[in-house]
Design a protein around this motif. Structure first.
Motif, mmCIF file in Angstrom:
data_model
loop_
_atom_site.group_PDB
_atom_site.id
_atom_site.type_symbol
_atom_site.label_atom_id
_atom_site.label_comp_id
_atom_site.label_asym_id
_atom_site.label_seq_id
_atom_site.Cartn_x
_atom_site.Cartn_y
_atom_site.Cartn_z
ATOM 1 N N LEU A 132 -26.356 8.341 7.068
ATOM 2 C CA LEU A 132 -25.066 8.521 7.744
ATOM 3 C C LEU A 132 -24.972 9.954 8.247
ATOM 4 N N THR A 133 -24.558 10.110 9.479
ATOM 5 C CA THR A 133 -24.406 11.452 10.047
ATOM 6 C C THR A 133 -22.962 11.927 10.021
ATOM 7 N N ALA A 134 -22.056 11.036 9.692
ATOM 8 C CA ALA A 134 -20.643 11.398 9.541
ATOM 9 C C ALA A 134 -20.041 10.470 8.495
ATOM 10 N N LEU A 135 -19.127 11.001 7.665
ATOM 11 C CA LEU A 135 -18.511 10.191 6.617
ATOM 12 C C LEU A 135 -17.204 10.823 6.160
ATOM 13 N N ASP A 160 -21.829 19.763 0.691
ATOM 14 C CA ASP A 160 -21.935 18.938 1.895
ATOM 15 C C ASP A 160 -20.582 18.392 2.353
ATOM 16 N N PHE A 161 -19.539 18.607 1.532
ATOM 17 C CA PHE A 161 -18.243 18.007 1.841
ATOM 18 C C PHE A 161 -17.111 19.023 1.810
ATOM 19 N N THR A 162 -16.116 18.699 2.607
ATOM 20 C CA THR A 162 -14.836 19.399 2.538
ATOM 21 C C THR A 162 -13.870 18.467 1.823
ATOM 22 N N PHE A 163 -13.191 19.002 0.784
ATOM 23 C CA PHE A 163 -12.289 18.167 -0.003
ATOM 24 C C PHE A 163 -10.842 18.632 0.169
ATOM 25 N N ASP A 166 -3.606 15.733 -0.985
ATOM 26 C CA ASP A 166 -2.236 15.738 -0.477
ATOM 27 C C ASP A 166 -1.421 14.679 -1.208
ATOM 28 N N GLU A 167 -0.115 14.806 -1.087
ATOM 29 C CA GLU A 167 0.782 13.770 -1.580
ATOM 30 C C GLU A 167 1.751 13.422 -0.457
ATOM 31 N N ARG A 168 1.674 12.188 0.007
ATOM 32 C CA ARG A 168 2.535 11.770 1.111
ATOM 33 C C ARG A 168 2.754 10.261 1.076
ATOM 34 N N ASP A 169 3.911 9.877 1.558
ATOM 35 C CA ASP A 169 4.282 8.469 1.676
ATOM 36 C C ASP A 169 4.142 7.705 0.364
ATOM 37 N N GLY A 170 4.412 8.390 -0.752
ATOM 38 C CA GLY A 170 4.336 7.720 -2.053
ATOM 39 C C GLY A 170 2.931 7.568 -2.610
ATOM 40 N N PHE A 171 1.995 8.337 -2.079
ATOM 41 C CA PHE A 171 0.600 8.271 -2.554
ATOM 42 C C PHE A 171 0.050 9.663 -2.808
ATOM 43 N N LEU A 172 -0.827 9.752 -3.794
ATOM 44 C CA LEU A 172 -1.654 10.932 -4.000
ATOM 45 C C LEU A 172 -2.936 10.670 -3.229
ATOM 46 N N VAL A 173 -3.256 11.521 -2.229
ATOM 47 C CA VAL A 173 -4.348 11.237 -1.298
ATOM 48 C C VAL A 173 -5.499 12.218 -1.526
ATOM 49 N N TYR A 174 -6.654 11.673 -1.931
ATOM 50 C CA TYR A 174 -7.885 12.440 -2.087
ATOM 51 C C TYR A 174 -8.759 12.147 -0.859
ATOM 52 N N ARG A 175 -9.348 13.201 -0.270
ATOM 53 C CA ARG A 175 -10.164 12.984 0.922
ATOM 54 C C ARG A 175 -11.417 13.861 0.875
ATOM 55 N N TRP A 176 -12.569 13.207 1.114
ATOM 56 C CA TRP A 176 -13.849 13.897 1.209
ATOM 57 C C TRP A 176 -14.374 13.710 2.631
ATOM 58 N N THR A 177 -14.740 14.828 3.284
ATOM 59 C CA THR A 177 -15.237 14.757 4.662
ATOM 60 C C THR A 177 -16.586 15.448 4.736
ATOM 61 N N LEU A 178 -17.593 14.722 5.244
ATOM 62 C CA LEU A 178 -18.929 15.283 5.371
ATOM 63 C C LEU A 178 -18.923 16.383 6.428
ATOM 64 N N LYS A 179 -19.511 17.521 6.077
ATOM 65 C CA LYS A 179 -19.544 18.649 6.999
ATOM 66 C C LYS A 179 -20.490 18.359 8.156
#
Length: 230
Positions: A132-135, A160-163, A166-179
């Motif tokens: 994968l080249t993007a994720l 390799d990731f940016t983490f 956030d907390e929005r719309d009633g959710f705790l949001v975890y996000r990992w983005t491949l650099k």
């Protein structure tokens, strides 16, 4: 002078005709002799004659055997002519116990079995059969009461990731983005979010995850929910 010549043969024939004229056959004796002759023939036969009912039963059994054999042959032909049944694979993108498939990308979500009455971890397992080249992987934990993050991790290199969290719309949001410029090799990888919650069992029915990726074949995406912990 001699007398007339005697004809012995003629006299015998005459006497026989006379005797035949007065003879009356004994019918009873004749029948008795016939029966004795039949009995002698039956006793001297190499194979005794079977009663009629035995012969009928034997013939019936033979016919039944032919019918049974014929039935088996017909059943065999029908069975062999029936179309073969093959398992049907689930179509790409269909959900199976929290798991989705989309071409080379597959995923599943589950609450970690080591979670307890105060703390839990949600695991996202992502599998890819191609590089994968993007994720981008996103975990959304529903705010069911006092849900606060205690950390996050992934089985791929952290650099390799940016983490983000956030907390929005009633959710705790975890996000990992491949650099940019980094790749995810083919394999199976895990992304996990950890959090505290109110005491007691927590219902993860409202939690969700999603992943968007790019491979040589083009864009890929999966999403799903979470099964309870073990």
């Amino acid at each position: 002078m001699t007398g007339p010549r005697r004809d012995p043969d003629g006299e015998l024939r005459a006497r026989l005709r006379e005797a035949a004229g007065v003879h009356r056959p004994d019918r009873a004796r004749i029948l008795a002799r016939v029966e004795r002759g039949r009995a002698a023939e039956d006793q001297g036969a190499a194979r005794p004659r079977l009663p009629d009912w035995v012969r009928v039963a034997g013939a019936t059994a033979a016919v039944a055997g032919v019918l049974v054999a014929g039935g088996c042959a017909v059943a065999s032909v029908v069975r062999d002519d029936a179309p073969a049944r093959h398992p049907v694979a689930a179509p790409p993108g269909s959900r199976e116990t929290g798991s989705r498939e989309a071409g080379p990308l597959r995923s599943s979500g589950a609450v970690d079995p080591h979670s307890n009455e105060f703390w839990a971890q949600s695991n996202i397992t992502l599998g890819t059969s191609t590089a994968l080249t993007a994720l981008t992987v996103e975990l959304r934990v529903a705010q069911t009461g006092s849900v606060t993050s205690t950390g996050a991790w992934r089985s791929l290199p952290a650099d390799d990731f940016t983490f983000t969290l956030d907390e929005r719309d009633g959710f705790l949001v975890y996000r990992w983005t491949l650099k940019a410029g980094r790749t995810v090799p083919a394999g199976e990888w895990m992304f996990a979010g950890q959090y505290n919650h109110e005491r007691g069992g927590r219902d993860a029915g409202g939690d969700r995850y999603s992943a968007a990726a790019t491979a040589a074949s083009g864009p890929l995406a999966v999403r799903g929910g979470f099964t309870p912990g073990g």
